[in-house]
Enzyme design. Structure first.
Site, PDB file in Angstrom:
ATOM      1  N   SER A  68       0.882  -1.167   0.133  1.00  0.00           N
ATOM      2  CA  SER A  68       0.513  -0.446   0.277  1.00  0.00           C
ATOM      3  C   SER A  68       0.613   1.305  -0.153  1.00  0.00           C
ATOM      4  O   SER A  68       0.112   2.354  -0.010  1.00  0.00           O
ATOM      5  CB  SER A  68      -0.747   0.221   1.455  1.00  0.00           C
ATOM      6  OG  SER A  68      -0.283   0.131   2.512  1.00  0.00           O
ATOM      7  N   LYS A  69       2.348   1.225   0.385  1.00  0.00           N
ATOM      8  CA  LYS A  69       3.110   2.685   0.334  1.00  0.00           C
ATOM      9  C   LYS A  69       3.129   2.926  -1.021  1.00  0.00           C
ATOM     10  O   LYS A  69       3.761   3.681  -0.662  1.00  0.00           O
ATOM     11  CB  LYS A  69       4.443   2.186   1.334  1.00  0.00           C
ATOM     12  CG  LYS A  69       3.378   1.098   2.899  1.00  0.00           C
ATOM     13  CD  LYS A  69       3.060   2.080   3.596  1.00  0.00           C
ATOM     14  CE  LYS A  69       3.258   2.102   5.120  1.00  0.00           C
ATOM     15  NZ  LYS A  69       2.675   3.438   6.124  1.00  0.00           N
TER      16      LYS A  69
END
Length: 346
Positions: free
Chosen positions: A47-48
């Site tokens: 998700s980063k």
């Protein structure tokens, strides 16, 4: 720019738009319908990617970043990988201060992606000069033309998920989501996603996942920072020994604490039951759902979305290593059979 026939200009065009996948076997004994937002489908496998691309592009728009500049960040691994990936495409140098709790796999990946890596001791206070927070600040002061992303205290961390993860989940569930379950480290994912969803429907329940050894759950309940809560634990990217301002505690309804042992076994179980090879924090999020289910928190028609933040390949030397699991004392009489699935032919 996306072209016809699924041809992309570069890898950054693949960030976001991750699938929502129904969970079947893991949740068969729990009331409700469960869906995993599987962030491993991002090109950097977590998700980063969302915050790395969003924060860097905002810095470019504001004239804070210029070609040839150096981007500095503190990371337990995933944010660093994403920033390194974006830096390669956009032409920036990348310097990362990494917690020693990060797996060897993650550190090797960061080096492979062209980053200069400083490994800092994990179990020191946030204001210790050796902590990855302080090392990043020092490097920022020393390196001319550098920009310190500072994800833990950066409002853009929240904004990235408000503009992408939140709308995606709302559209994918056709607005029928009743609960969001997400781990909280920096707090950007849960805060930005929850802010968007609650604007759409204030009745959506947002449940944060915290680790034993972290201060976040108690702070949410009391607004007091209690150092007595802090002790070493093994999960990367979950919980904190400080209060990140990138966490909007007002949009989170409650926190559930999970142990690192339970989370490790649950991650391994997700792979064996759902065929999803996910990371340590995904195990933590799923463990929280198991605990909530046992407490009767969900109803038959609830639609629960859980965020699985990253891919299992980041943890080959940790939770997916029988040797590491044994060294942590995680294989007891109940779980020992999990380590006996390989037979060597002599």
């Amino acid at each position: 720019m996306k072209h016809k026939n699924q041809v992309f200009d570069n890898v950054l065009d693949l960030v976001g738009k991750t699938p929502l996948i129904k969970l079947n076997k893991m949740t068969s004994q729990i009331k409700g319908n469960f869906y995993a937002k599987v962030e491993a489908f991002n090109p950097g496998h977590s998700s980063k990617d969302r915050i790395a691309l969003y924060i860097i592009e905002q810095a470019e728009k504001q004239g804070i970043l210029s070609p040839g500049d150096t981007i500095i960040e503190t990371t337990s691994g995933n944010t660093g990988f994403s920033i390194a990936m974006v830096s390669i495409i956009k032409g920036y140098d990348c310097v990362l201060a990494v917690s020693s709790k990060s797996s060897a796999d993650k550190i090797d990946m960061l080096k492979t992606m062209g980053a200069k890596v400083y490994v800092c001791p994990a179990h020191v206070s946030a204001d210790d000069p050796r902590s990855y927070y302080q090392v990043a600040k020092r490097l920022h002061e020393e390196i001319k033309g550098s920009v310190y992303i500072n994800q833990y205290f950066n409002q853009l961390n929240i904004d990235a998920h408000y503009h992408s993860t939140g709308p995606e989940i709302w559209n994918q569930t056709e607005g029928k989501i009743t609960h969001l379950v997400a781990c909280s480290g920096t707090g950007g994912t849960i805060s930005g996603t929850a802010k968007y969803l609650k604007e759409k429907n204030p009745n959506i329940k947002v449940i944060g996942v915290d680790a034993f050894g972290s201060v976040i759950k108690k702070y949410h309940e009391t607004r007091e920072f209690d150092e007595e809560e802090i002790y070493p634990y093994r999960i990367e990217g979950l919980g904190k020994n400080l209060i990140p301002t990138a966490t909007d505690f007002d949009v989170i309804d409650e926190f559930v604490k999970v142990t690192d042992e339970d989370s490790a076994h649950t991650a391994r179980l997700i792979a064996k039951t759902e065929g999803l090879f996910v990371g340590y924090t995904s195990g933590a999020a799923m463990q929280a759902i198991k605990q909530l289910g046992e407490d009767g928190k969900f109803k038959k028609n609830d639609n629960i979305v859980v965020i699985f933040p990253d891919h299992g390949s980041r943890y080959m030397s940790k939770i997916y290593s029988d040797k590491w699991m044994s060294e942590q004392g995680f294989f007891d009489s109940i779980n020992v059979e999990a380590a006996q699935s390989i037979e060597y032919i002599k």
